[in-house]
Scaffold this active site. Structure first.
Site, PDB file in Angstrom:
ATOM      1  N   ILE A 404       0.820  -1.206   0.000  1.00  0.00           N
ATOM      2  CA  ILE A 404       0.000   0.000   0.000  1.00  0.00           C
ATOM      3  C   ILE A 404       0.853   1.256   0.000  1.00  0.00           C
ATOM      4  O   ILE A 404       0.618   2.195  -0.769  1.00  0.00           O
ATOM      5  CB  ILE A 404      -0.943   0.002   1.225  1.00  0.00           C
ATOM      6  CG1 ILE A 404      -1.841  -1.241   1.219  1.00  0.00           C
ATOM      7  CG2 ILE A 404      -1.773   1.280   1.269  1.00  0.00           C
ATOM      8  CD1 ILE A 404      -2.687  -1.411  -0.002  1.00  0.00           C
ATOM      9  N   ASP A 405       1.867   1.303   0.872  1.00  0.00           N
ATOM     10  CA  ASP A 405       2.678   2.509   1.021  1.00  0.00           C
ATOM     11  C   ASP A 405       3.387   2.881  -0.273  1.00  0.00           C
ATOM     12  O   ASP A 405       3.397   4.048  -0.684  1.00  0.00           O
ATOM     13  CB  ASP A 405       3.710   2.292   2.128  1.00  0.00           C
ATOM     14  CG  ASP A 405       3.547   3.299   3.267  1.00  0.00           C
ATOM     15  OD1 ASP A 405       2.722   4.209   3.145  1.00  0.00           O
ATOM     16  OD2 ASP A 405       4.246   3.158   4.281  1.00  0.00           O
ATOM     17  N   ASP A 406       4.031   1.905  -0.911  1.00  0.00           N
ATOM     18  CA  ASP A 406       4.755   2.198  -2.148  1.00  0.00           C
ATOM     19  C   ASP A 406       3.809   2.566  -3.279  1.00  0.00           C
ATOM     20  O   ASP A 406       4.152   3.377  -4.145  1.00  0.00           O
ATOM     21  CB  ASP A 406       5.622   1.002  -2.543  1.00  0.00           C
ATOM     22  CG  ASP A 406       6.872   0.919  -1.696  1.00  0.00           C
ATOM     23  OD1 ASP A 406       7.832   1.650  -1.986  1.00  0.00           O
ATOM     24  OD2 ASP A 406       6.877   0.151  -0.727  1.00  0.00           O
ATOM     25  N   THR A 408       0.847   4.167  -2.955  1.00  0.00           N
ATOM     26  CA  THR A 408       0.412   5.561  -2.799  1.00  0.00           C
ATOM     27  C   THR A 408       1.549   6.520  -3.137  1.00  0.00           C
ATOM     28  O   THR A 408       1.320   7.580  -3.727  1.00  0.00           O
ATOM     29  CB  THR A 408      -0.094   5.836  -1.371  1.00  0.00           C
ATOM     30  OG1 THR A 408       0.955   5.635  -0.430  1.00  0.00           O
ATOM     31  CG2 THR A 408      -1.278   4.957  -1.015  1.00  0.00           C
TER      32      THR A 408
END
Length: 660
Positions: A404-406, A408
């Site tokens: 998810i982090d990468d 976004t």
């Protein structure tokens, strides 16, 4: 007032005061622009030809120890690399002989000290009677010796003949035979735990040992004579009797329904685990690009009969070697390489700072990011059957493990280009669709796999099971996703995904107004993500939820104007001040306050002043680990963070207040 008349002093005071404020603000904005330009120039110089930024992801010397163990065990005589690894390890030793996970860790860390002590002896470059080694051994014995080390250290020493394998491992290999739809299955563990567990289960089941030539004897690291030198320290045995047996009984009952004889189950399970591992080897030869899982994978395939000269092992070692980051005096094996993460965040921050999407550096970075979008299905598909590929991973070589982090971060960098380029627009939509499909049923967002939060897994008597075996929703990931949806995708509180995410965040705010962040340290990180996320989707700065969070931030500002939080917060699950300020944590707090403040506040100005006067320093505060990994076991000092987050915060400050 007519020319030639005398001014009333009472009228001049407010005018002079306003002029002083005006000139101070003008000077502040000029200094901010100078700092932004300085960071821009530094980053543009550091960009690689392929468009990436490749800063070091530094963790503990455990990974360096793993590399030394592999080199010696496999008979690879790369003495230049050995010299650099040992130089890095020795540079981190403290005066009491110990090694630490983070600078303010009390006294030192037992397991990290054992890892480092063993590696230095195994390298052949240090002897037991040398002063630094004598100090290290004294610290180890004082803290309980090898029997009190963590599970990873015990595995590494058991594999090389320094520690006794137990009669059992708490996760039996037969669990690999159970379908993900079973009440209990291997897939109840999250993917990054599975790729570590699979090889560990193989070697523990086989009680595999491969002792390096000329290996040191660590028998003097036992502080007592325990009944058993098994993998589990005594504090886990009571829990095992309470919970572990019922867990094994559940698996046993499930396995009895399978149409195989018991003797065949173990062989089949070991083969299934081997196949699981082989199917998840990345193009660089590593397992999910984690050096730790690759370390155990190499021993697992050796236990399965592979030769040390097998191409699979040779390629894995080359992948690990390529993950070594060279310093001026030493080298560090990164736990993972962070090229996608660093590149996405830096390209996005540079665009926020004023660089156009058509700037050559941004164009190169975005071309790289487009190449790294994942188009194959990974394990995330198991609990997200309707989702389509489109996410991004952390590393250069991640092809099947998006997060998810990468995702976004990449979407932020690509947003402006997507408005003018059809190909990028299609990629952006695929990424957004994947992101939305990964939302947990509880409304929050996980890191890697949705709805992977089985309660019984978190309560297993396995070290760290409550922190790293599952993938629950977290405030940092949910907040950052909401920020993307609000500021980059135009979603508001009326959007169903947003509404569910907001509800999750509100439910998980701490009583003091903060939020706990899983992947950064820790309450500063989570609170920044939550505030910026809520504000992006339409919350008012006067909302009590926001005001309570702001009050918490202001109350924890340091006297120098910055913010700093200890890694102890991550272990204790309560805010612990660092006693000093760090660039990244200060930038997070500033960015959160910018999101809620229509004009610069005194707290904001003090925070900005700290960044302007301290961001060129180079001491322990600029290298302090502010990235989370395994609570109490792994913390990351992202060498990129001192540039990314101050650049973003200062750019937001400038763009919001330059014309106020």
């Amino acid at each position: 007032m007519r020319i030639g008349t005398t001014a009333n002093p009472s009228m001049l005071f407010p005018l002079s005061f306003l002029c002083a404020v005006f000139y101070r603000e003008v000077n502040e904005l000029r200094e901010i622009q100078q700092e932004i330009s300085r960071i821009q120039a530094f980053l543009l110089q550091r960009q690689q030809e392929d468009g990436t930024w490749r800063f070091c992801l530094e963790s503990s010397p455990m990974t360096d120890s793993h590399m030394i163990i592999l080199l010696r065990t496999l008979g690879i005589h790369d003495e230049r690399l050995m010299e650099k690894l040992t130089a890095h390890i020795t540079s981190l030793q403290h005066n009491n002989g110990a090694w630490k996970l983070y600078p303010d860790e009390y006294e030192g860390n037992l397991s990290t000290t054992i890892d480092s002590y063993y590696a230095l002896l195994l390298s052949g470059k240090y002897k037991k009677d040398e002063p630094r080694m004598t100090l290290a051994r004294s610290f180890i014995l004082e803290k309980g010796g090898l029997t009190q080390a963590n599970m990873l250290t015990k595995f590494a020493t058991a594999l090389t003949g320094q520690y006794q394998w137990p009669s059992h491992f708490l996760v039996p290999v037969e669990i690999a035979l159970l379908h993900p739809s079973f009440p209990v299955s291997f897939y109840d563990f999250v993917g990054y735990a599975r790729v570590h567990l699979a090889p560990m289960m193989i070697v523990a089941d086989r009680k595999y040992v491969k002792k390096p030539d000329d290996a040191p004897d660590l028998s003097d690291l036992y502080a007592d004579t325990p009944i058993t030198r098994g993998l589990y320290s005594h504090r886990f045995l009571e829990n095992f009797l309470k919970e572990g047996q019922s867990f094994l009984a559940t698996i046993h009952d499930s396995l009895q329904r399978l149409p195989f004889l018991p003797g065949q189950l173990q062989k089949l399970a070991l083969r299934r685990l081997e196949q699981y591992i082989l199917a998840r080897i990345e193009p660089d030869g590593t397992l999910y690009n984690y050096s730790t899982s690759t370390f155990f994978m190499i021993f697992a395939v050796l236990a399965r009969g592979y030769s040390p000269k097998d191409p699979l092992i040779q390629k894995a070692m080359q992948g690990l070697t390529n993950s070594v980051y060279d310093y001026e005096n030493g080298a560090h094996l990164q736990l993972a390489t962070s090229a996608v993460w660093d590149t996405a965040l830096l390209a996005s921050s540079l665009q926020k700072s004023g660089l156009s999407a058509t700037h050559p550096a941004i164009q190169k970075a975005n071309r790289y990011l487009l190449q790294k979008q994942q188009h194959k299905y990974g394990d995330w598909k198991i609990r997200n059957p309707t989702g389509k590929p489109g996410g991004w991973g952390f590393s250069d070589y991640n092809t099947m493990n998006p997060d998810i982090d990468d995702t976004t971060a990449a979407l932020r960098s690509l947003r402006l280009l997507a408005r003018t380029d059809v190909t990028t627009a299609a990629a952006w939509k695929r990424g957004l669709d994947w992101l939305l499909s990964m939302q947990n049923d509880d409304g929050g967002w996980p890191a890697f796999e949705r709805n992977t939060d089985a309660d019984f897994i978190r309560h297993l008597p396995i070290e760290g099971a409550d922190n790293v075996s599952t993938d629950p929703s977290s405030a940092d990931l949910t907040g950052r996703t909401l920020e993307l949806l609000g500021n980059y995708a135009g979603r508001t509180l009326t959007d169903p995904h947003v509404e569910k995410g907001v509800r999750w965040l509100l439910k998980h705010q701490e009583s003091d107004g903060s939020w706990y962040g899983r992947w950064g340290i820790a309450y500063l990180y989570g609170t920044w993500a939550a505030i910026t996320g809520l504000m992006a989707v339409g919350f008012s700065a006067t909302d009590p939820v926001i005001q309570k969070a702001v009050a918490w931030l202001v109350a924890n500002q340091n006297s120098d104007g910055g913010w700093g939080e200890s890694c102890q917060s991550d272990q204790k699950k309560t805010y612990v001040p660092l006693g000093a300020s760090t660039p990244s944590q200060t930038a997070w707090a500033i960015d959160a306050l910018i999101a809620v403040s229509s004009r610069p506040t005194a707290e904001l100005q003090r925070g900005v002043h700290y960044l302007l006067t301290h961001n060129q320093t180079n001491d322990w505060t600029t290298r302090y680990p502010t990235g989370g990994g395994r609570p109490g076991g792994t913390y990351f000092a992202y060498h990129s963070y001192r540039w990314i987050w101050p650049l973003l915060a200062l750019s937001h400050y400038q763009s919001k207040y330059a014309n106020t």
